[in-house]
Design a protein around this motif. Structure first.
Motif, PDB file in Angstrom:
ATOM      1  N   PRO A 167      35.114 -13.395 -14.142  1.00  0.00           N
ATOM      2  CA  PRO A 167      34.020 -12.871 -14.540  1.00  0.00           C
ATOM      3  C   PRO A 167      33.320 -13.733 -15.855  1.00  0.00           C
ATOM      4  O   PRO A 167      33.966 -14.228 -16.290  1.00  0.00           O
ATOM      5  N   GLU A 168      32.016 -13.785 -15.588  1.00  0.00           N
ATOM      6  CA  GLU A 168      31.084 -14.405 -16.331  1.00  0.00           C
ATOM      7  C   GLU A 168      31.269 -13.876 -17.939  1.00  0.00           C
ATOM      8  O   GLU A 168      31.285 -14.426 -18.902  1.00  0.00           O
ATOM      9  N   LYS A 169      31.395 -12.315 -17.873  1.00  0.00           N
ATOM     10  CA  LYS A 169      31.532 -11.859 -19.190  1.00  0.00           C
ATOM     11  C   LYS A 169      31.843 -10.234 -18.405  1.00  0.00           C
ATOM     12  O   LYS A 169      31.597  -9.831 -17.502  1.00  0.00           O
ATOM     13  N   LEU A 170      32.570  -9.456 -19.419  1.00  0.00           N
ATOM     14  CA  LEU A 170      32.686  -8.193 -19.296  1.00  0.00           C
ATOM     15  C   LEU A 170      31.826  -7.141 -19.751  1.00  0.00           C
ATOM     16  O   LEU A 170      31.718  -6.034 -19.294  1.00  0.00           O
ATOM     17  N   PHE A 171      30.898  -7.636 -20.612  1.00  0.00           N
ATOM     18  CA  PHE A 171      29.724  -6.732 -21.212  1.00  0.00           C
ATOM     19  C   PHE A 171      28.662  -7.837 -21.264  1.00  0.00           C
ATOM     20  O   PHE A 171      28.857  -8.665 -21.942  1.00  0.00           O
ATOM     21  N   TRP A 172      27.392  -7.355 -20.953  1.00  0.00           N
ATOM     22  CA  TRP A 172      26.268  -8.016 -21.390  1.00  0.00           C
ATOM     23  C   TRP A 172      25.666  -7.257 -22.388  1.00  0.00           C
ATOM     24  O   TRP A 172      25.197  -6.079 -22.425  1.00  0.00           O
ATOM     25  N   VAL A 173      25.510  -8.092 -23.525  1.00  0.00           N
ATOM     26  CA  VAL A 173      25.128  -7.497 -24.731  1.00  0.00           C
ATOM     27  C   VAL A 173      23.513  -7.332 -24.738  1.00  0.00           C
ATOM     28  O   VAL A 173      22.653  -8.486 -24.489  1.00  0.00           O
ATOM     29  N   LEU A 174      22.798  -6.440 -24.975  1.00  0.00           N
ATOM     30  CA  LEU A 174      21.551  -6.306 -25.325  1.00  0.00           C
ATOM     31  C   LEU A 174      21.097  -6.869 -26.685  1.00  0.00           C
ATOM     32  O   LEU A 174      21.440  -6.358 -27.817  1.00  0.00           O
ATOM     33  N   CYS A 175      20.295  -7.890 -26.740  1.00  0.00           N
ATOM     34  CA  CYS A 175      19.904  -8.614 -27.861  1.00  0.00           C
ATOM     35  C   CYS A 175      19.111  -7.710 -28.701  1.00  0.00           C
ATOM     36  O   CYS A 175      18.138  -7.531 -28.448  1.00  0.00           O
ATOM     37  N   PRO A 176      19.399  -7.235 -29.833  1.00  0.00           N
ATOM     38  CA  PRO A 176      18.776  -6.254 -30.872  1.00  0.00           C
ATOM     39  C   PRO A 176      17.400  -6.979 -31.273  1.00  0.00           C
ATOM     40  O   PRO A 176      16.628  -6.471 -31.732  1.00  0.00           O
ATOM     41  N   ALA A 177      17.368  -8.515 -31.292  1.00  0.00           N
ATOM     42  CA  ALA A 177      16.376  -9.244 -31.945  1.00  0.00           C
ATOM     43  C   ALA A 177      15.286  -9.575 -31.003  1.00  0.00           C
ATOM     44  O   ALA A 177      13.920  -9.389 -31.202  1.00  0.00           O
ATOM     45  N   CYS A 178      15.573  -9.841 -29.714  1.00  0.00           N
ATOM     46  CA  CYS A 178      14.681 -10.238 -28.764  1.00  0.00           C
ATOM     47  C   CYS A 178      14.470  -9.198 -27.466  1.00  0.00           C
ATOM     48  O   CYS A 178      13.741  -9.355 -26.690  1.00  0.00           O
ATOM     49  N   CYS A 179      15.382  -8.264 -27.351  1.00  0.00           N
ATOM     50  CA  CYS A 179      15.417  -7.253 -26.233  1.00  0.00           C
ATOM     51  C   CYS A 179      15.762  -7.644 -24.992  1.00  0.00           C
ATOM     52  O   CYS A 179      15.573  -7.111 -23.781  1.00  0.00           O
ATOM     53  N   TYR A 180      16.275  -8.858 -24.902  1.00  0.00           N
ATOM     54  CA  TYR A 180      16.829  -9.483 -23.572  1.00  0.00           C
ATOM     55  C   TYR A 180      18.340  -9.355 -23.494  1.00  0.00           C
ATOM     56  O   TYR A 180      19.065  -9.242 -24.400  1.00  0.00           O
ATOM     57  N   ILE A 181      18.836  -9.193 -22.102  1.00  0.00           N
ATOM     58  CA  ILE A 181      19.958  -8.906 -21.864  1.00  0.00           C
ATOM     59  C   ILE A 181      20.578  -9.817 -21.014  1.00  0.00           C
ATOM     60  O   ILE A 181      22.031 -10.229 -20.721  1.00  0.00           O
ATOM     61  N   ASP A 182      19.846 -10.894 -20.631  1.00  0.00           N
ATOM     62  CA  ASP A 182      20.489 -11.842 -19.437  1.00  0.00           C
ATOM     63  C   ASP A 182      21.136 -13.163 -20.010  1.00  0.00           C
ATOM     64  O   ASP A 182      21.995 -13.826 -19.302  1.00  0.00           O
ATOM     65  N   GLN A 183      20.901 -13.247 -21.149  1.00  0.00           N
ATOM     66  CA  GLN A 183      21.409 -14.661 -21.530  1.00  0.00           C
ATOM     67  C   GLN A 183      22.176 -14.440 -23.166  1.00  0.00           C
ATOM     68  O   GLN A 183      21.938 -15.475 -23.922  1.00  0.00           O
TER      69      GLN A 183
END
Length: 472
Positions: A167-183
Protein backbone atom coordinates in the motif's frame (compact mmCIF):
# COMPACT_ATOMS: atom_id res chain seq x y z
CA UNK A 1 -36.64 -14.15 -8.06
CA UNK A 2 -33.81 -15.78 -10.05
CA UNK A 3 -31.74 -18.74 -8.91
CA UNK A 4 -28.68 -16.50 -8.44
CA UNK A 5 -30.39 -14.47 -5.72
CA UNK A 6 -32.05 -17.53 -4.19
CA UNK A 7 -28.64 -19.15 -3.78
CA UNK A 8 -27.24 -16.02 -2.17
CA UNK A 9 -30.21 -15.80 0.18
CA UNK A 10 -29.75 -19.45 1.16
CA UNK A 11 -26.24 -18.65 2.36
CA UNK A 12 -27.71 -16.08 4.75
CA UNK A 13 -30.71 -18.16 5.79
CA UNK A 14 -29.65 -18.45 9.44
CA UNK A 15 -29.64 -14.67 10.04
CA UNK A 16 -32.77 -12.78 10.99
CA UNK A 17 -31.25 -9.36 10.24
CA UNK A 18 -29.11 -9.02 7.13
CA UNK A 19 -27.08 -5.97 6.11
CA UNK A 20 -26.43 -5.45 2.40
CA UNK A 21 -24.24 -2.61 1.13
CA UNK A 22 -23.00 -1.12 -2.10
CA UNK A 23 -20.61 1.76 -2.56
CA UNK A 24 -20.05 4.78 -4.75
CA UNK A 25 -18.08 7.99 -5.01
CA UNK A 26 -20.65 10.61 -5.96
CA UNK A 27 -18.28 12.85 -7.89
CA UNK A 28 -20.52 12.81 -10.98
CA UNK A 29 -23.75 11.13 -12.02
CA UNK A 30 -22.72 8.84 -14.85
CA UNK A 31 -25.01 6.78 -17.08
CA UNK A 32 -26.66 3.35 -17.07
CA UNK A 33 -23.35 1.54 -16.64
CA UNK A 34 -23.12 2.43 -12.96
CA UNK A 35 -26.70 1.39 -12.18
CA UNK A 36 -26.16 -2.34 -12.13
CA UNK A 37 -24.31 -2.42 -8.80
CA UNK A 38 -27.16 -0.68 -6.97
CA UNK A 39 -29.93 -2.68 -8.62
CA UNK A 40 -28.21 -6.02 -7.98
CA UNK A 41 -27.86 -5.09 -4.30
CA UNK A 42 -31.50 -4.02 -4.23
CA UNK A 43 -32.62 -7.28 -5.88
CA UNK A 44 -30.76 -9.27 -3.23
CA UNK A 45 -32.38 -7.16 -0.51
CA UNK A 46 -35.82 -7.84 -2.03
CA UNK A 47 -35.14 -11.58 -2.20
CA UNK A 48 -34.08 -11.62 1.44
CA UNK A 49 -37.14 -9.65 2.54
CA UNK A 50 -39.35 -12.02 0.58
CA UNK A 51 -37.71 -14.89 2.50
CA UNK A 52 -38.66 -13.23 5.80
CA UNK A 53 -35.45 -11.43 6.76
CA UNK A 54 -35.20 -7.91 8.08
CA UNK A 55 -32.83 -6.22 5.63
CA UNK A 56 -30.73 -3.09 6.06
CA UNK A 57 -29.66 -1.78 2.65
CA UNK A 58 -26.98 0.93 2.63
CA UNK A 59 -25.44 2.94 -0.18
CA UNK A 60 -22.13 4.25 1.16
CA UNK A 61 -20.79 7.34 -0.57
CA UNK A 62 -17.02 7.69 -0.13
CA UNK A 63 -17.19 11.44 0.34
CA UNK A 64 -13.70 11.59 1.85
CA UNK A 65 -12.23 10.57 -1.52
CA UNK A 66 -10.31 13.33 -3.29
CA UNK A 67 -11.85 14.74 -6.44
CA UNK A 68 -9.79 13.98 -9.54
CA UNK A 69 -9.65 15.80 -12.86
CA UNK A 70 -11.49 13.10 -14.84
CA UNK A 71 -14.40 13.19 -12.38
CA UNK A 72 -14.53 16.98 -12.52
CA UNK A 73 -14.49 16.95 -16.31
CA UNK A 74 -17.45 14.54 -16.50
CA UNK A 75 -19.36 16.32 -13.74
CA UNK A 76 -19.08 19.67 -15.53
CA UNK A 77 -20.05 18.16 -18.90
CA UNK A 78 -16.60 19.02 -20.31
CA UNK A 79 -17.32 22.74 -20.02
CA UNK A 80 -13.84 24.26 -20.43
CA UNK A 81 -14.75 27.50 -18.63
CA UNK A 82 -16.12 25.72 -15.56
CA UNK A 83 -13.28 23.21 -15.53
CA UNK A 84 -10.75 26.06 -15.46
CA UNK A 85 -12.73 27.71 -12.66
CA UNK A 86 -12.88 24.64 -10.42
CA UNK A 87 -9.74 22.69 -11.35
CA UNK A 88 -8.03 23.66 -8.09
CA UNK A 89 -10.65 21.63 -6.23
CA UNK A 90 -9.03 18.42 -7.50
CA UNK A 91 -7.25 16.73 -4.60
CA UNK A 92 -9.73 17.84 -1.93
CA UNK A 93 -12.42 15.54 -0.41
CA UNK A 94 -15.62 15.79 -2.43
CA UNK A 95 -17.67 16.00 0.75
CA UNK A 96 -15.87 19.21 1.76
CA UNK A 97 -16.35 21.03 -1.55
CA UNK A 98 -19.22 23.50 -2.05
CA UNK A 99 -21.86 22.77 -4.67
CA UNK A 100 -20.85 24.58 -7.91
CA UNK A 101 -24.55 24.92 -8.78
CA UNK A 102 -25.47 26.31 -5.36
CA UNK A 103 -28.47 24.06 -4.74
CA UNK A 104 -27.12 21.46 -2.30
CA UNK A 105 -25.07 21.22 0.85
CA UNK A 106 -21.91 20.16 -0.98
CA UNK A 107 -20.46 18.98 -4.27
CA UNK A 108 -21.01 15.37 -3.18
CA UNK A 109 -24.56 16.06 -1.98
CA UNK A 110 -25.45 17.47 -5.41
CA UNK A 111 -24.67 14.16 -7.11
CA UNK A 112 -26.05 12.11 -4.23
CA UNK A 113 -29.41 13.80 -4.74
CA UNK A 114 -29.26 13.18 -8.49
CA UNK A 115 -28.31 9.53 -8.00
CA UNK A 116 -31.01 8.88 -5.40
CA UNK A 117 -33.62 10.54 -7.64
CA UNK A 118 -32.60 8.21 -10.46
CA UNK A 119 -32.63 5.15 -8.19
CA UNK A 120 -36.03 6.03 -6.74
CA UNK A 121 -37.41 6.18 -10.29
CA UNK A 122 -36.14 2.61 -10.63
CA UNK A 123 -37.87 1.59 -7.39
CA UNK A 124 -34.54 1.25 -5.59
CA UNK A 125 -34.44 2.89 -2.15
CA UNK A 126 -31.14 2.45 -0.27
CA UNK A 127 -30.23 4.34 2.89
CA UNK A 128 -27.47 6.81 2.03
CA UNK A 129 -24.39 6.93 4.26
CA UNK A 130 -21.74 9.63 3.81
CA UNK A 131 -18.28 8.49 4.89
CA UNK A 132 -17.10 12.05 5.60
CA UNK A 133 -19.90 12.45 8.16
CA UNK A 134 -18.84 9.20 9.86
CA UNK A 135 -15.28 10.49 10.13
CA UNK A 136 -16.47 13.89 11.39
CA UNK A 137 -18.70 12.36 14.07
CA UNK A 138 -15.92 10.13 15.35
CA UNK A 139 -17.45 6.83 14.21
CA UNK A 140 -14.18 5.85 12.54
CA UNK A 141 -12.01 7.22 15.35
CA UNK A 142 -11.35 4.00 17.34
CA UNK A 143 -10.52 2.15 14.13
CA UNK A 144 -8.21 4.89 12.88
CA UNK A 145 -6.40 4.93 16.20
CA UNK A 146 -6.11 1.12 16.08
CA UNK A 147 -4.52 1.36 12.62
CA UNK A 148 -2.10 4.07 13.78
CA UNK A 149 -1.12 2.17 16.95
CA UNK A 150 -0.50 -1.00 14.97
CA UNK A 151 0.79 0.69 11.83
CA UNK A 152 3.98 -1.34 11.44
CA UNK A 153 2.18 -4.55 12.42
CA UNK A 154 -0.46 -4.03 9.70
CA UNK A 155 2.19 -3.25 7.09
CA UNK A 156 4.05 -6.45 8.06
CA UNK A 157 0.81 -8.46 7.96
CA UNK A 158 0.04 -7.21 4.47
CA UNK A 159 3.57 -7.97 3.30
CA UNK A 160 3.48 -11.53 4.64
CA UNK A 161 -0.09 -12.32 3.62
CA UNK A 162 -0.17 -10.41 0.29
CA UNK A 163 3.40 -10.22 -0.90
CA UNK A 164 2.54 -8.54 -4.21
CA UNK A 165 0.53 -5.77 -2.54
CA UNK A 166 2.35 -2.79 -1.05
CA UNK A 167 0.00 0.00 0.00
CA UNK A 168 1.12 3.53 -0.75
CA UNK A 169 -0.14 4.49 2.71
CA UNK A 170 -2.55 3.17 5.33
CA UNK A 171 -3.99 6.59 6.12
CA UNK A 172 -4.48 9.66 3.93
CA UNK A 173 -3.98 12.73 6.08
CA UNK A 174 -6.09 15.82 5.37
CA UNK A 175 -3.62 18.68 5.46
CA UNK A 176 -4.87 21.26 7.98
CA UNK A 177 -2.92 24.00 6.17
CA UNK A 178 -4.22 23.69 2.60
CA UNK A 179 -7.15 21.19 2.98
CA UNK A 180 -5.80 18.85 0.29
CA UNK A 181 -5.72 15.11 0.96
CA UNK A 182 -4.17 13.63 -2.15
CA UNK A 183 -0.47 14.51 -1.64
CA UNK A 184 0.18 14.07 2.07
CA UNK A 185 2.62 11.45 3.35
CA UNK A 186 3.12 10.04 6.83
CA UNK A 187 6.80 10.07 7.76
CA UNK A 188 6.64 8.81 11.34
CA UNK A 189 4.12 7.18 13.70
CA UNK A 190 4.76 6.67 17.40
CA UNK A 191 3.98 7.82 20.91
CA UNK A 192 0.45 8.75 20.00
CA UNK A 193 1.72 11.20 17.36
CA UNK A 194 1.77 11.22 13.55
CA UNK A 195 4.28 13.31 11.61
CA UNK A 196 3.43 14.04 8.00
CA UNK A 197 4.31 16.29 5.12
CA UNK A 198 2.22 17.80 2.34
CA UNK A 199 3.63 18.15 -1.17
CA UNK A 200 0.89 20.68 -2.02
CA UNK A 201 1.89 23.36 0.48
CA UNK A 202 5.29 21.91 1.50
CA UNK A 203 4.26 21.88 5.16
CA UNK A 204 5.55 19.35 7.70
CA UNK A 205 3.73 18.96 11.01
CA UNK A 206 2.72 16.55 13.73
CA UNK A 207 -0.68 15.78 15.20
CA UNK A 208 -1.92 13.49 17.93
CA UNK A 209 -3.98 10.49 16.90
CA UNK A 210 -7.10 12.18 18.19
CA UNK A 211 -6.52 15.43 16.29
CA UNK A 212 -5.61 13.85 12.97
CA UNK A 213 -8.07 14.28 10.12
CA UNK A 214 -8.20 12.21 6.96
CA UNK A 215 -9.29 8.81 5.72
CA UNK A 216 -8.10 5.24 5.79
CA UNK A 217 -6.64 3.48 2.77
CA UNK A 218 -9.68 2.31 0.78
CA UNK A 219 -9.12 -1.41 1.50
CA UNK A 220 -8.90 -0.69 5.23
CA UNK A 221 -11.85 1.69 4.99
CA UNK A 222 -13.87 -1.11 3.42
CA UNK A 223 -12.99 -3.46 6.28
CA UNK A 224 -13.86 -0.84 8.88
CA UNK A 225 -17.29 -0.09 7.46
CA UNK A 226 -18.02 -3.82 7.53
CA UNK A 227 -17.25 -3.70 11.25
CA UNK A 228 -19.25 -0.50 11.86
CA UNK A 229 -22.41 -1.69 10.10
CA UNK A 230 -22.11 -5.43 10.67
CA UNK A 231 -22.16 -6.01 6.92
CA UNK A 232 -23.16 -9.45 5.64
CA UNK A 233 -22.96 -8.92 1.87
CA UNK A 234 -21.48 -6.32 -0.45
CA UNK A 235 -21.74 -6.01 -4.21
CA UNK A 236 -18.47 -5.97 -6.20
CA UNK A 237 -17.45 -6.08 -9.84
CA UNK A 238 -14.97 -8.76 -10.85
CA UNK A 239 -12.14 -6.20 -10.80
CA UNK A 240 -12.39 -6.24 -7.01
CA UNK A 241 -12.79 -10.03 -6.71
CA UNK A 242 -10.52 -11.54 -9.32
CA UNK A 243 -7.45 -12.52 -7.27
CA UNK A 244 -6.01 -12.86 -3.77
CA UNK A 245 -4.78 -9.26 -3.83
CA UNK A 246 -8.02 -7.56 -4.78
CA UNK A 247 -9.92 -5.19 -2.53
CA UNK A 248 -12.29 -7.85 -1.23
CA UNK A 249 -9.62 -10.37 -0.28
CA UNK A 250 -7.45 -7.80 1.50
CA UNK A 251 -10.37 -6.11 3.26
CA UNK A 252 -11.68 -9.49 4.42
CA UNK A 253 -8.31 -10.50 5.85
CA UNK A 254 -7.63 -7.11 7.49
CA UNK A 255 -11.13 -6.95 8.94
CA UNK A 256 -10.99 -10.37 10.55
CA UNK A 257 -7.42 -9.96 11.82
CA UNK A 258 -7.60 -6.44 13.26
CA UNK A 259 -11.24 -5.30 13.52
CA UNK A 260 -13.13 -8.45 14.45
CA UNK A 261 -15.41 -8.46 11.41
CA UNK A 262 -17.31 -11.59 10.48
CA UNK A 263 -16.94 -13.04 6.98
CA UNK A 264 -18.64 -10.92 4.34
CA UNK A 265 -20.30 -12.51 1.31
CA UNK A 266 -19.22 -10.92 -1.98
CA UNK A 267 -21.99 -10.47 -4.58
CA UNK A 268 -20.49 -10.42 -8.06
CA UNK A 269 -21.95 -8.31 -10.84
CA UNK A 270 -20.79 -8.21 -14.45
CA UNK A 271 -19.61 -5.20 -16.37
CA UNK A 272 -21.79 -3.28 -18.81
CA UNK A 273 -20.57 -2.06 -22.18
CA UNK A 274 -22.87 0.38 -23.95
CA UNK A 275 -23.13 0.63 -27.69
CA UNK A 276 -22.40 3.96 -29.39
CA UNK A 277 -24.67 6.86 -28.43
CA UNK A 278 -26.84 4.76 -26.10
CA UNK A 279 -25.83 6.52 -22.89
CA UNK A 280 -28.89 7.77 -20.95
CA UNK A 281 -31.22 6.69 -23.79
CA UNK A 282 -32.00 3.41 -22.05
CA UNK A 283 -33.24 5.16 -18.92
CA UNK A 284 -35.58 7.24 -21.00
CA UNK A 285 -36.76 4.53 -23.39
CA UNK A 286 -37.32 1.45 -21.23
CA UNK A 287 -40.03 0.87 -18.62
CA UNK A 288 -38.62 0.28 -15.14
CA UNK A 289 -39.46 -3.45 -14.86
CA UNK A 290 -37.79 -4.15 -18.20
CA UNK A 291 -34.68 -2.12 -17.38
CA UNK A 292 -34.34 -3.79 -13.97
CA UNK A 293 -34.83 -7.24 -15.50
CA UNK A 294 -32.18 -6.58 -18.13
CA UNK A 295 -29.61 -5.52 -15.54
CA UNK A 296 -30.30 -7.92 -12.67
CA UNK A 297 -31.65 -11.19 -14.13
CA UNK A 298 -28.16 -12.68 -14.60
CA UNK A 299 -26.12 -10.46 -12.30
CA UNK A 300 -22.67 -11.96 -12.89
CA UNK A 301 -22.91 -11.95 -16.70
CA UNK A 302 -21.14 -9.19 -18.60
CA UNK A 303 -23.54 -7.28 -20.85
CA UNK A 304 -22.87 -5.72 -24.22
CA UNK A 305 -25.91 -3.50 -24.68
CA UNK A 306 -26.57 -2.52 -28.28
CA UNK A 307 -29.66 -1.22 -30.02
CA UNK A 308 -30.34 -4.69 -31.47
CA UNK A 309 -29.93 -6.28 -28.04
CA UNK A 310 -32.50 -3.90 -26.53
CA UNK A 311 -35.00 -4.41 -29.37
CA UNK A 312 -34.67 -8.18 -28.97
CA UNK A 313 -35.39 -7.96 -25.25
CA UNK A 314 -38.32 -5.63 -25.98
CA UNK A 315 -39.75 -8.27 -28.32
CA UNK A 316 -39.83 -10.77 -25.44
CA UNK A 317 -40.58 -8.71 -22.35
CA UNK A 318 -44.31 -8.55 -21.54
CA UNK A 319 -45.69 -5.25 -20.25
CA UNK A 320 -49.23 -6.66 -20.17
CA UNK A 321 -50.48 -10.25 -20.36
CA UNK A 322 -49.80 -11.45 -23.89
CA UNK A 323 -48.33 -8.11 -25.01
CA UNK A 324 -44.60 -7.51 -25.40
CA UNK A 325 -43.07 -4.08 -25.04
CA UNK A 326 -42.15 -3.97 -28.74
CA UNK A 327 -45.74 -4.82 -29.72
CA UNK A 328 -46.97 -2.16 -27.30
CA UNK A 329 -44.76 0.45 -28.93
CA UNK A 330 -45.76 -0.48 -32.46
CA UNK A 331 -49.45 -1.22 -31.95
CA UNK A 332 -50.87 0.10 -28.68
CA UNK A 333 -48.88 3.29 -28.24
CA UNK A 334 -50.54 5.04 -31.23
CA UNK A 335 -53.93 4.07 -29.78
CA UNK A 336 -53.18 5.41 -26.31
CA UNK A 337 -51.86 8.65 -27.74
CA UNK A 338 -55.34 9.30 -29.09
CA UNK A 339 -56.68 9.91 -25.58
CA UNK A 340 -53.80 10.61 -23.17
CA UNK A 341 -55.97 12.35 -20.56
CA UNK A 342 -57.87 9.12 -19.95
CA UNK A 343 -54.75 7.13 -19.10
CA UNK A 344 -53.72 6.13 -15.59
CA UNK A 345 -50.41 7.31 -14.11
CA UNK A 346 -48.75 3.98 -14.90
CA UNK A 347 -50.11 4.04 -18.45
CA UNK A 348 -48.81 7.58 -19.02
CA UNK A 349 -45.39 6.52 -17.82
CA UNK A 350 -45.46 3.59 -20.23
CA UNK A 351 -46.49 5.95 -23.04
CA UNK A 352 -43.59 8.28 -22.19
CA UNK A 353 -41.08 5.42 -22.30
CA UNK A 354 -42.68 3.98 -25.43
CA UNK A 355 -42.52 7.32 -27.25
CA UNK A 356 -38.84 7.64 -26.37
CA UNK A 357 -38.20 4.05 -27.45
CA UNK A 358 -39.83 4.60 -30.81
CA UNK A 359 -37.94 7.83 -31.40
CA UNK A 360 -34.50 6.94 -30.00
CA UNK A 361 -34.22 3.24 -30.82
CA UNK A 362 -36.62 2.64 -33.73
CA UNK A 363 -35.97 6.10 -35.20
CA UNK A 364 -39.66 6.59 -35.90
CA UNK A 365 -41.84 9.40 -34.57
CA UNK A 366 -44.83 8.28 -32.45
CA UNK A 367 -47.92 8.44 -34.68
CA UNK A 368 -51.50 9.20 -33.74
CA UNK A 369 -53.92 7.52 -36.16
CA UNK A 370 -57.35 9.13 -36.32
CA UNK A 371 -60.07 7.48 -38.41
CA UNK A 372 -60.10 8.86 -41.94
CA UNK A 373 -63.01 9.03 -44.38
CA UNK A 374 -60.79 7.49 -47.08
CA UNK A 375 -60.36 4.31 -45.02
CA UNK A 376 -64.16 3.84 -44.98
CA UNK A 377 -65.02 4.59 -48.58
CA UNK A 378 -65.19 1.79 -51.12
CA UNK A 379 -66.47 -0.85 -48.72
CA UNK A 380 -69.78 -2.67 -49.16
CA UNK A 381 -72.54 -0.90 -47.20
CA UNK A 382 -73.50 -4.17 -45.48
CA UNK A 383 -69.95 -4.47 -44.11
CA UNK A 384 -69.98 -0.88 -42.81
CA UNK A 385 -73.37 -1.48 -41.21
CA UNK A 386 -72.12 -4.66 -39.52
CA UNK A 387 -69.03 -2.80 -38.28
CA UNK A 388 -71.16 0.00 -36.87
CA UNK A 389 -73.31 -2.54 -35.03
CA UNK A 390 -70.18 -4.23 -33.69
CA UNK A 391 -68.85 -0.92 -32.38
CA UNK A 392 -72.19 -0.12 -30.69
CA UNK A 393 -72.14 -3.42 -28.86
CA UNK A 394 -68.48 -3.10 -27.86
CA UNK A 395 -69.12 0.45 -26.57
CA UNK A 396 -71.92 -0.96 -24.40
CA UNK A 397 -69.57 -3.63 -23.05
CA UNK A 398 -66.88 -1.04 -22.32
CA UNK A 399 -69.07 1.49 -20.48
CA UNK A 400 -68.84 -0.19 -17.04
CA UNK A 401 -65.01 -0.14 -17.42
CA UNK A 402 -64.65 -3.92 -17.14
CA UNK A 403 -61.43 -5.83 -16.59
CA UNK A 404 -60.02 -7.76 -19.52
CA UNK A 405 -61.24 -11.01 -17.96
CA UNK A 406 -64.78 -9.63 -17.67
CA UNK A 407 -64.78 -8.10 -21.13
CA UNK A 408 -63.17 -10.84 -23.20
CA UNK A 409 -65.87 -13.57 -23.23
CA UNK A 410 -68.64 -11.07 -24.03
CA UNK A 411 -66.54 -9.40 -26.75
CA UNK A 412 -65.77 -12.74 -28.37
CA UNK A 413 -69.47 -13.56 -28.38
CA UNK A 414 -70.21 -10.26 -30.13
CA UNK A 415 -67.44 -10.84 -32.69
CA UNK A 416 -68.64 -14.39 -33.22
CA UNK A 417 -72.11 -13.01 -33.93
CA UNK A 418 -70.79 -11.47 -37.13
CA UNK A 419 -71.04 -14.92 -38.71
CA UNK A 420 -69.88 -15.05 -42.29
CA UNK A 421 -69.10 -11.32 -42.31
CA UNK A 422 -66.55 -11.65 -39.51
CA UNK A 423 -63.43 -11.73 -41.66
CA UNK A 424 -64.28 -8.79 -43.93
CA UNK A 425 -65.64 -6.67 -41.07
CA UNK A 426 -62.51 -7.15 -38.92
CA UNK A 427 -60.21 -6.46 -41.87
CA UNK A 428 -62.00 -3.18 -42.47
CA UNK A 429 -61.73 -2.34 -38.73
CA UNK A 430 -57.98 -2.98 -38.85
CA UNK A 431 -57.55 -0.80 -41.92
CA UNK A 432 -59.47 2.09 -40.37
CA UNK A 433 -57.56 1.89 -37.06
CA UNK A 434 -54.15 1.23 -38.65
CA UNK A 435 -53.88 -2.18 -36.95
CA UNK A 436 -53.44 -4.41 -40.00
CA UNK A 437 -50.99 -6.61 -38.09
CA UNK A 438 -50.52 -7.60 -34.50
CA UNK A 439 -53.09 -7.63 -31.74
CA UNK A 440 -56.29 -9.69 -31.96
CA UNK A 441 -59.40 -7.66 -32.77
CA UNK A 442 -60.90 -8.17 -29.31
CA UNK A 443 -57.76 -6.70 -27.73
CA UNK A 444 -57.71 -3.76 -30.16
CA UNK A 445 -61.32 -2.95 -29.32
CA UNK A 446 -60.50 -3.17 -25.60
CA UNK A 447 -57.51 -0.83 -25.85
CA UNK A 448 -58.97 1.82 -28.13
CA UNK A 449 -60.26 4.78 -26.10
CA UNK A 450 -64.03 4.89 -25.75
CA UNK A 451 -64.13 8.38 -27.25
CA UNK A 452 -62.29 7.04 -30.29
CA UNK A 453 -64.80 4.20 -30.67
CA UNK A 454 -67.70 6.64 -30.33
CA UNK A 455 -66.18 8.94 -32.95
CA UNK A 456 -65.65 6.06 -35.33
CA UNK A 457 -69.18 4.76 -34.79
CA UNK A 458 -70.55 8.23 -35.47
CA UNK A 459 -68.52 8.50 -38.70
CA UNK A 460 -69.83 5.13 -39.85
CA UNK A 461 -73.39 6.18 -39.04
CA UNK A 462 -72.99 9.42 -41.03
CA UNK A 463 -71.46 7.52 -43.92
CA UNK A 464 -74.33 5.05 -43.93
CA UNK A 465 -76.85 7.89 -43.91
CA UNK A 466 -75.48 9.06 -47.24
CA UNK A 467 -76.10 5.57 -48.62
CA UNK A 468 -79.70 5.23 -47.42
CA UNK A 469 -81.19 5.15 -50.97
CA UNK A 470 -78.78 2.37 -51.88
CA UNK A 471 -79.68 0.33 -48.78
CA UNK A 472 -83.41 0.85 -49.35
Amino acid sequence: MTSAYTELATMLAAQNIVTVVCGNTCAYLGDERNLREFLVADELARTLRHAGHTVLFYLIDDTMDPLNFRQLRVALNKDAVLIEKYKDWCGKPIGYLPDPWGCCESYAAHFEEALLTRLHRLDCHPTLVRSAKLYERGVYKPYVEEVLRRYDEIVLFLHERFSTYTPEKLFWVLCPACCYIDQTHITEVGGGQVTFCCDRCEATMSRSFGDLQGKLNWKLDCAVRWAIFGVDAEVFSKAYLGSDTTTFAIAQAIGQEFFGTRPVMPVHYGQINLGPQLGLQILEALPVPMLRSMLVSSPATDLMITRDHIVTIASRFEVMPGLTYLDFVKQVLPIWLLSPTNLSTDQRELVAHGSAFKSLLLHEPPQVRFPQQESIEGEEPEVIAALQTLLNEIISLRKPDPTWEEYYPAAMAVIGGLGGQKGVVLRRLRRITGQQKGLPAARVLFLLPLDYLRTLEYMLRLYLSTLTPVLD
